[in-house]
Structures are given as structure tokens and as C-alpha cells.
Design a protein around this motif. Structure first.
Motif, PDB file in Angstrom:
ATOM      1  N   LYS A 268       0.841  -1.193   0.000  1.00  0.00           N
ATOM      2  CA  LYS A 268       0.000   0.000   0.000  1.00  0.00           C
ATOM      3  C   LYS A 268       0.880   1.249   0.000  1.00  0.00           C
ATOM      4  N   PRO A 269       0.647   2.168  -0.950  1.00  0.00           N
ATOM      5  CA  PRO A 269       1.434   3.411  -0.987  1.00  0.00           C
ATOM      6  C   PRO A 269       1.249   4.203   0.297  1.00  0.00           C
ATOM      7  N   SER A 270       2.320   4.780   0.807  1.00  0.00           N
ATOM      8  CA  SER A 270       2.251   5.510   2.081  1.00  0.00           C
ATOM      9  C   SER A 270       1.351   6.736   2.006  1.00  0.00           C
ATOM     10  N   GLY A 271       1.251   7.349   0.822  1.00  0.00           N
ATOM     11  CA  GLY A 271       0.437   8.553   0.705  1.00  0.00           C
ATOM     12  C   GLY A 271      -0.985   8.310   0.246  1.00  0.00           C
ATOM     13  N   ALA A 272      -1.396   7.041   0.154  1.00  0.00           N
ATOM     14  CA  ALA A 272      -2.735   6.716  -0.337  1.00  0.00           C
ATOM     15  C   ALA A 272      -3.798   7.051   0.699  1.00  0.00           C
ATOM     16  N   ASP A 273      -4.995   7.391   0.231  1.00  0.00           N
ATOM     17  CA  ASP A 273      -6.117   7.682   1.126  1.00  0.00           C
ATOM     18  C   ASP A 273      -6.490   6.435   1.908  1.00  0.00           C
ATOM     19  N   ASP A 274      -7.071   6.636   3.079  1.00  0.00           N
ATOM     20  CA  ASP A 274      -7.446   5.508   3.927  1.00  0.00           C
ATOM     21  C   ASP A 274      -8.451   4.581   3.247  1.00  0.00           C
ATOM     22  N   ASP A 275      -9.348   5.176   2.442  1.00  0.00           N
ATOM     23  CA  ASP A 275     -10.377   4.370   1.792  1.00  0.00           C
ATOM     24  C   ASP A 275      -9.919   3.812   0.443  1.00  0.00           C
ATOM     25  N   SER A 276      -8.661   4.075   0.081  1.00  0.00           N
ATOM     26  CA  SER A 276      -8.136   3.575  -1.182  1.00  0.00           C
ATOM     27  C   SER A 276      -7.888   2.068  -1.078  1.00  0.00           C
ATOM     28  N   THR A 277      -8.279   1.339  -2.126  1.00  0.00           N
ATOM     29  CA  THR A 277      -8.129  -0.120  -2.107  1.00  0.00           C
ATOM     30  C   THR A 277      -6.978  -0.622  -2.972  1.00  0.00           C
ATOM     31  N   HIS A 278      -6.369   0.255  -3.759  1.00  0.00           N
ATOM     32  CA  HIS A 278      -5.309  -0.211  -4.647  1.00  0.00           C
ATOM     33  C   HIS A 278      -3.980  -0.346  -3.903  1.00  0.00           C
ATOM     34  N   LYS A 279      -3.164  -1.252  -4.405  1.00  0.00           N
ATOM     35  CA  LYS A 279      -1.816  -1.471  -3.884  1.00  0.00           C
ATOM     36  C   LYS A 279      -0.872  -1.608  -5.072  1.00  0.00           C
ATOM     37  N   VAL A 280       0.417  -1.530  -4.798  1.00  0.00           N
ATOM     38  CA  VAL A 280       1.410  -1.755  -5.843  1.00  0.00           C
ATOM     39  C   VAL A 280       1.765  -3.241  -5.823  1.00  0.00           C
ATOM     40  N   MET A 281       1.669  -3.886  -6.988  1.00  0.00           N
ATOM     41  CA  MET A 281       1.944  -5.324  -7.072  1.00  0.00           C
ATOM     42  C   MET A 281       3.346  -5.640  -6.576  1.00  0.00           C
ATOM     43  N   LYS A 282       3.473  -6.731  -5.828  1.00  0.00           N
ATOM     44  CA  LYS A 282       4.782  -7.170  -5.352  1.00  0.00           C
ATOM     45  C   LYS A 282       5.061  -8.565  -5.900  1.00  0.00           C
ATOM     46  N   PHE A 283       6.345  -8.887  -6.012  1.00  0.00           N
ATOM     47  CA  PHE A 283       6.748 -10.150  -6.616  1.00  0.00           C
ATOM     48  C   PHE A 283       7.873 -10.780  -5.803  1.00  0.00           C
ATOM     49  N   ASN A 284       7.986 -12.098  -5.930  1.00  0.00           N
ATOM     50  CA  ASN A 284       9.084 -12.803  -5.267  1.00  0.00           C
ATOM     51  C   ASN A 284      10.382 -12.649  -6.034  1.00  0.00           C
ATOM     52  N   VAL A 285      10.269 -12.536  -7.370  1.00  0.00           N
ATOM     53  CA  VAL A 285      11.454 -12.422  -8.218  1.00  0.00           C
ATOM     54  C   VAL A 285      11.279 -11.300  -9.224  1.00  0.00           C
ATOM     55  N   LEU A 286      12.366 -10.683  -9.622  1.00  0.00           N
ATOM     56  CA  LEU A 286      12.334  -9.549 -10.541  1.00  0.00           C
ATOM     57  C   LEU A 286      11.756  -9.911 -11.907  1.00  0.00           C
ATOM     58  N   GLN A 287      12.067 -11.123 -12.390  1.00  0.00           N
ATOM     59  CA  GLN A 287      11.605 -11.520 -13.710  1.00  0.00           C
ATOM     60  C   GLN A 287      10.081 -11.504 -13.800  1.00  0.00           C
ATOM     61  N   ALA A 288       9.397 -11.852 -12.713  1.00  0.00           N
ATOM     62  CA  ALA A 288       7.937 -11.851 -12.699  1.00  0.00           C
ATOM     63  C   ALA A 288       7.400 -10.436 -12.873  1.00  0.00           C
ATOM     64  N   SER A 289       8.110  -9.462 -12.331  1.00  0.00           N
ATOM     65  CA  SER A 289       7.705  -8.063 -12.481  1.00  0.00           C
ATOM     66  C   SER A 289       7.774  -7.637 -13.941  1.00  0.00           C
ATOM     67  N   VAL A 290       8.822  -8.083 -14.650  1.00  0.00           N
ATOM     68  CA  VAL A 290       8.969  -7.759 -16.072  1.00  0.00           C
ATOM     69  C   VAL A 290       7.862  -8.432 -16.884  1.00  0.00           C
ATOM     70  N   LYS A 291       7.554  -9.688 -16.554  1.00  0.00           N
ATOM     71  CA  LYS A 291       6.479 -10.405 -17.236  1.00  0.00           C
ATOM     72  C   LYS A 291       5.144  -9.678 -17.063  1.00  0.00           C
ATOM     73  N   ALA A 292       4.859  -9.265 -15.845  1.00  0.00           N
ATOM     74  CA  ALA A 292       3.599  -8.591 -15.556  1.00  0.00           C
ATOM     75  C   ALA A 292       3.510  -7.245 -16.279  1.00  0.00           C
ATOM     76  N   TYR A 293       4.612  -6.542 -16.352  1.00  0.00           N
ATOM     77  CA  TYR A 293       4.665  -5.249 -17.040  1.00  0.00           C
ATOM     78  C   TYR A 293       4.342  -5.394 -18.520  1.00  0.00           C
ATOM     79  N   GLN A 294       4.982  -6.356 -19.182  1.00  0.00           N
ATOM     80  CA  GLN A 294       4.732  -6.543 -20.605  1.00  0.00           C
ATOM     81  C   GLN A 294       3.313  -7.032 -20.850  1.00  0.00           C
ATOM     82  N   ARG A 295       2.802  -7.885 -19.964  1.00  0.00           N
ATOM     83  CA  ARG A 295       1.424  -8.352 -20.110  1.00  0.00           C
ATOM     84  C   ARG A 295       0.446  -7.181 -19.951  1.00  0.00           C
ATOM     85  N   ASN A 296       0.765  -6.279 -19.068  1.00  0.00           N
ATOM     86  CA  ASN A 296      -0.074  -5.103 -18.846  1.00  0.00           C
ATOM     87  C   ASN A 296      -0.164  -4.241 -20.108  1.00  0.00           C
TER      88      ASN A 296
END
Length: 371
Positions: A268-296
Motif C-alpha cells: 500500500k502506498p504511504s500517501g494513499a487515502d485511507d479508503d483507497s483499495t489499490h496497492k502496488v503489485m509485489k513479486f518474489n522475483v524480478l523476472q515476474a515483475s517484467v512479465k507482468a509489465y509486458q502483459r499489462n
């Protein structure tokens, strides 16, 4: 050490010499060579060959007859029609887990991967002659894949040194994912040219329709979405979203591209509103982050124009130009056009276009076709 990959035994000896006590398995989890990818590739070929003896006849629609040609041969009228309708084929209500199922599966790796220090990684890079100066000249990148960013990257005060170090870490990851997409795209063209497809090929197509969110199995949409992201643009976005690897999201969650999630695990972003439901995706490995980015970029309706511009470049026989394509990322951040301007400044100021023609050095004959 070997020129083209890290030897697990050699790395273990090297770390022991430096006073580190790390198990062989942890080293294996942390430093991934393309030999793993090669084995996966060969296994896929074996599975396909088993079913190849049972061909399945699939009726060719007029659309498939058109797509069996190279995209460059499609008439301008048909190109415009395909590009205009590509996102009418996507159900915007698709669950996030539906599109990212294979990414999440890939990310299910041991969470106890050792976090090598920045100094150790730097020494390993030097020992294997892995540096950006050589890459800019010969365009060859050694298949070194780290799973976690070093925490000490935040303490590197020299800006150029920190930037180069960050690029060295993420460049092989981006190239590896582009190779995966390139391989799939080549296979798609091959399948489209056939009048008969095996059950394995039909199953493969169905899996790709799912991955790219093409719910009605429209081939023209799949062809436009299944494509690479320019290396320089990906590096620039990773640099912007992580502050060259120093952000909390990058350090705590291997999040290189700041993607939001409403249903998955995230930070959860530190500056997000209390009622905000979005979060920043987290991954166990860096490669998964790259995969998710390209899929997005390849599926979300916000990047329809990006995909259209990319397909147009392909249709005109031109290279994927990051300075052109980045113009269509104004919806990636709330700052819109200003975000695009910053990306282009990062690309130009750091000469990132030098890496667009870079190739990941293969460790098997099967992967040579991708270079």
C-alpha cells in the motif's frame, strides 16, 4: 568463470573466499542461467512432438487466410479495421488473475533467495567482463539473471554508477522476456500458415488467447497484442518508477514498474487515502515483475493506442521506436503528457536506444534462432 554464464560452483567458491556462507541451492535460486530456459524449451518441443502425429483439421476463416500472410502484406484498409476493433474483443471485466495466471505461477519460487550485496554483484560482473560499454559496442548481453535487487543500491552516491548498475541488473531480464514473446510470435505465424493444426497447437493457441485476454479467440487481436516492448522504453519506465532501483516498492516487493493491483498481493502506498483499495503489485522475483509489465502493456485497454502504433511500425517494416511508442503511455501515470516527457528525457540523456538492438547470448543451439 565461464564467459557466457555463471558457474554455480565457481560462485559458491568466490563467495566463500569473500567470507560469505551461502548454500549451492540458494546461489542457484539467485543467479539463473538460460540453460534452465533451454531445458524448458526442449521439454515443450517433446510434448508437442507427442501430439503431432494426431493432426486436427481446423476450418480456416477468411480472417485467418489474411493473417497467414506477414502483417506487412495486409492491406492498409484491413490494417485500420483490425487496429480499430482490437479492443472491442477484450472483456474489460476480466479478472486480474485470469490475465496474470502464468505470471503468478512463475512467481511461485522459493522466497529465501539470498540477497547478494551490491559490492558482491559488482565483483561478479567484473569477473565475467559484463559491462555496458562492451554491450553498446557489440550488442551482446550475458544471460545473468538476479532475483532480488541489492539493498545497497540506495547508498551508491555516484549517479552514473548507480544508473549503470541498475541497467546491468534489469537488461537481461527485459531481453529474456522479449525473447519469450518473440518465440511465441514466431510460433503464431507458423501456426497461422498451416491448413491443419495439431491438438497441441490448438491447445497452445487457447493458452495464448487466455494470456492475452482475447476472450472470443480473435486471431487478429492476438497477433497485435503478442509483441515485444522496446528495451529502451522498458528501462526508462523501470528507472522512472523505481528511482533507479531505490524505491520502497522495488526494494520490498521487486516491483520494477509500479503496477497497481486491486485483488493481488501488494504494498500500500504511504500517501494513499485511507479508503483507497489499490496497492502496488509485489513479486518474489524480478523476472515476474517484467512479465507482468509486458502483459499489462499488451492487454490493458489504456494502451490500445500504444499497440496500434506498434503494429503500424511493424506494418511499415520499421523498427520499434521507443521515442514514438512512448508517446502513447500518457495513461500510465496520472501526470499524463508530463510522464511521457520524462520517459523520453531518460531515454535520450542515458542513450538507452543503444540497447534496443542488444541480444541475450544463448546457451543452446535452439535459442540461436532468436538472435
Amino acid at each position: 568463470m565461464k564467459k557466457n554464464k555463471f558457474s554455480i560452483l565457481e560462485i559458491k567458491k568466490y563467495l566463500k573466499k569473500k567470507g560469505f556462507s551461502v548454500s549451492k541451492q540458494k546461489i542457484k535460486n539467485e543467479v539463473i542461467g538460460l540453460d534452465v530456459l533451454s531445458k524448458t524449451f526442449l521439454a515443450s518441443l517433446i510434448i508437442i512432438s507427442i501430439f503431432f502425429i494426431t493432426p486436427l483439421t481446423i476450418d480456416l476463416t477468411e480472417e485467418k487466410k489474411i493473417l497467414s500472410k506477414n502483417y506487412e502484406d495486409i492491406s492498409k484498409q484491413n490494417q485500420k479495421k483490425i487496429l480499430k476493433n482490437q479492443d472491442l474483443k477484450l472483456d474489460d471485466g476480466l479478472d486480474e488473475k485470469f490475465l496474470f495466471e502464468d505470471v503468478l505461477t512463475f512467481d511461485e519460487q522459493p522466497k529465501d533467495s539470498v540477497r547478494l550485496s551490491a559490492a558482491t554483484i559488482e565483483e561478479l560482473f567484473k569477473s565475467t567482463d559484463y559491462n555496458l560499454e562492451d554491450i553498446r559496442k557489440n550488442k551482446l548481453v550475458k544471460p545473468i539473471s538476479l532475483t532480488i535487487l541489492p539493498s545497497e543500491i540506495t547508498k551508491i552516491e555516484n549517479t552514473k554508477k548507480r544508473k549503470d548498475f541498475f541497467i546491468q541488473i534489469i537488461l537481461p531480464l527485459i531481453l529474456a522476456e522479449n525473447n519469450n514473446i518473440k518465440s511465441d510470435r514466431n510460433k503464431l505465424f507458423s501456426v497461422l500458415k498451416k491448413s491443419k493444426n495439431t491438438k497441441a497447437e490448438q491447445g497452445w493457441l487457447n493458452s495464448k488467447f487466455k494470456q492475452y485476454g482475447v476472450v472470443n479467440k480473435d486471431l487478429s487481436t492476438l497477433k497485435i497484442r503478442m509483441d515485444e516492448v522496446p528495451v529502451s522504453m522498458a528501462i526508462a519506465q523501470a528507472a522512472k518508477e523505481t528511482g533507479w532501483g531505490t524505491s520502497r516498492f522495488a526494494q520490498e516487493g521487486n516491483a520494477l514498474f509500479g503496477q497497481w493491483t486491486w485483488s493481488g498481493e501488494g504494498i500500500k502506498p504511504s500517501g494513499a487515502d485511507d479508503d483507497s483499495t489499490h496497492k502496488v503489485m509485489k513479486f518474489n522475483v524480478l523476472q515476474a515483475s517484467v512479465k507482468a509489465y509486458q502483459r499489462n502493456l499488451n492487454t490493458h485497454s489504456s494502451y490500445k493506442n500504444f499497440r496500434g502504433a506498434r503494429a503500424e511500425l511493424r506494418g511499415n517494416g520499421k523498427k520499434l521506436d521507443s521515442m514514438i511508442l512512448s508517446k502513447y503511455l500518457d495513461k500510465y501515470a496520472e501526470t499524463g503528457k508530463q510522464y511521457v516527457k520524462i520517459l523520453q528525457q531518460i531515454i535520450e540523456q542515458n542513450n538507452l536506444i543503444d540497447f534496443d538492438d542488444a541480444k541475450l547470448m544463448p546457451l543452446s543451439i535452439e535459442l540461436n534462432s532468436l538472435i
